[in-house]
Write an enzyme that holds these catalytic residues in place. Structure first.
Site, short mmCIF file in Angstrom:
data_model
loop_
_atom_site.label_atom_id
_atom_site.label_comp_id
_atom_site.label_asym_id
_atom_site.label_seq_id
_atom_site.Cartn_x
_atom_site.Cartn_y
_atom_site.Cartn_z
N SER A 178 0.81 -1.21 0.00
CA SER A 178 0.00 0.00 0.00
C SER A 178 0.85 1.26 0.00
CB SER A 178 -0.94 -0.06 1.21
OG SER A 178 -2.09 0.68 1.02
N LYS A 180 -0.70 -4.02 -3.48
CA LYS A 180 -2.01 -3.51 -3.11
C LYS A 180 -2.16 -2.11 -3.70
CE LYS A 180 -5.26 -1.69 -0.19
NZ LYS A 180 -5.55 -0.28 0.17
N GLN A 230 -9.10 3.20 -0.26
CA GLN A 230 -10.35 3.07 0.47
C GLN A 230 -10.72 4.35 1.23
OE1 GLN A 230 -7.95 0.43 0.70
NE2 GLN A 230 -9.14 -0.43 -0.98
#
Length: 489
Positions: A307, A332, A336
């Site tokens: 991430s 990733k 979100q």
């Protein structure tokens, strides 16, 4: 930044819920406040098809409440319906948290919390470890990225909602979690007994190696991480630092604005740090407002770097000329946002709203970022623990013997082979270890010997002198420092 969004971002590391750390992307045009929910309700009111869908859901609720042979809890039905919708997305990073789970986030973000210290996600109904947090009980015990958690204290996690699974893993400090996992490299399941502890929220540490090489380790990108990074970087620069190693191994990610703040300290002004693309394929570029540094930078990463860690690695590699060292990262590449106000009852929805791309437009999702210099840790860094079900001794041949041989070799006791056959040379290596450890030197690996082997191995793994990736990163910096000095003459 919404408070509960912050909670979602941070508390996953304590294994208190959710999936990968949430990004708050303020540029998202869909809205993250009450207007988003109001817009949805307005569209439902004006669309016949959607009204029919809502009526269908309501009818199902009424039929269950009226006809089911037992009394039902309406709250559980509602939560189940929402969980079903989130599950239908087939996205491990979008999830629903009921009031109690969301409240746990709220309570935990206010102070310290306890857990085993691992980042998890749900994949195909299985709870998968993304990465153990550096220095956590999970890391010390030997859990690794991509391990599948099968059960906790005998309770299976198969098919459970992620939040329910996590509630079985978390617990008070000092309590034990017997965790059974499945590892790709092992045919048998492995069991770890992990003592839960308070998770250290310090996200940045730094030290200076000889020859002016600074090392900064970032364990996650929390709200105060950018400030802490700047503090430690300033201290190193005051010590006449000539090159920097940034270590984001086993860093599961964090807050988008924080990683951008850190990246633009190295990315020249006007160059791209990250791109974010919404569902309509509209891209927005985050460009640096900072400037580059006069010294070389390398980034250490591994398969537990996910991430925000991958955003930093990609930005520094593609826009600042940094060298990436280690292993392929996790992969990733989505963003979100959490919604709590719209729910109205303390519950929370976390939804994937966009995907992010590296400066050159690459989407690394499920692929990760490849390092410029591939460096693996020694084999004993990833060896599985011994089962301890029965003693290991001469003439046995199995996976436990093989793992014991790898441990012995890593600790400097040459077993002569690593194929799982317990021969006389292996027996002598065991006796040598037992004698050094002050135990009866009988050449049999019983529970006591196995425990000592594993404890000594953990100490060896945590010793920076044995960290092959770190040593290679420092070596790379010194090499680039020498080249820079030569060119300046």
């Amino acid at each position: 930044m919404l408070k509960k969004s912050t909670a979602v971002m941070l508390m996953v590391i304590g294994l208190l819920g959710g999936s990968l750390l949430t990004f708050a992307y303020t540029g998202y045009s869909g809205g993250t406040g009450s207007e988003a929910g109001e817009g949805l309700l307005a569209s439902l009111a004006g669309n016949v098809s959607q009204r029919d869908d809502m009526k269908k859901i309501q009818t199902a609720m009424e039929l269950i409440e009226g006809q089911y042979y037992k009394d039902v809890d309406r709250t559980k039905l509602v939560d189940g319906a929402i969980n079903g919708m989130m599950g239908a997305l087939d996205d491990p990073y979008s999830s629903y948290m009921g009031k109690e789970t969301a409240a746990q986030f709220e309570e935990s973000i206010e102070g310290s919390f306890s857990g085993i210290g691992a980042e998890v996600a749900s994949e195909n109904g299985k709870v998968v470890i993304v990465t153990p947090i550096k220095g956590s009980p999970a890391e010390k015990a030997g859990l690794r990225a991509q391990d599948i958690i099968l059960s906790v204290n005998g309770a299976s996690l198969e098919g459970l909602d992620l939040n329910d699974a996590v509630s079985k893993i978390r617990g008070p400090k000092g309590s034990e979690a017997k965790i059974k996992i499945q590892r790709a490299s092992s045919t048998d399941s492995l069991e770890y007994t992990i003592v839960r502890d308070d998770i250290d929220l310090e996200t940045v540490t730094a030290h200076m190696e000889k020859d002016g090489v600074g090392v900064i380790t970032i364990t996650q990108f929390s709200l105060n991480t950018a400030d802490r990074f700047k503090e430690e970087l300033a201290k190193l620069e005051k010590q006449n630092m000539k090159g920097l190693v940034i270590d984001v191994r086993n860093n599961p990610g964090g807050v988008l604005s924080v990683v951008i703040d850190i990246a633009q300290q190295f990315v020249p002004k006007g160059k791209t740090i990250v791109q974010v693309e919404d569902k309509n394929q509209k891209r927005e570029k985050e460009v640096s407002k900072g400037s580059n540094k006069p010294y070389p930078v390398t980034v250490l990463m591994n398969k537990g770097s996910a991430s925000a860690s991958e955003i930093l690695a990609g930005a520094l590699q593609q826009s600042a000329g940094a060298t990436l060292i280690g292993e392929n990262s996790f992969g990733k590449g989505t963003v979100q946002t959490s919604y709590d106000k719209q729910m109205g009852d303390g519950s929370l929805l976390k939804i994937t709203i966009a995907k992010w791309l590296t400066p050159n437009g690459t989407w690394i999702h499920k692929k990760g970022i490849a390092p410029d210099v591939v460096v693996s840790q020694p084999e004993y860094f990833s060896v599985a623990p011994l089962s301890k079900e029965k003693p290991l001794k001469y003439n046995m041949n199995n996976t436990d013997v093989k793992n014991a041989q790898i441990m012995l070799k890593g600790l400097g006791y040459n077993p002569g082979r690593e194929d799982g056959y317990f021969d006389k040379t292996t027996e002598e290596a065991v006796k040598g270890f037992q004698k050094k450890a002050g135990m009866t030197a009988n050449g049999v690996i019983n529970t006591e010997t196995a425990g000592k082997l594993e404890a000594n191995l953990v100490e060896s793994i945590r010793n920076p002198k044995n960290d092959t990736q770190l040593k290679r990163g420092i070596e790379q910096i010194r090499k680039e420092m020498a080249a820079s000095a030569s060119n300046s003459k």
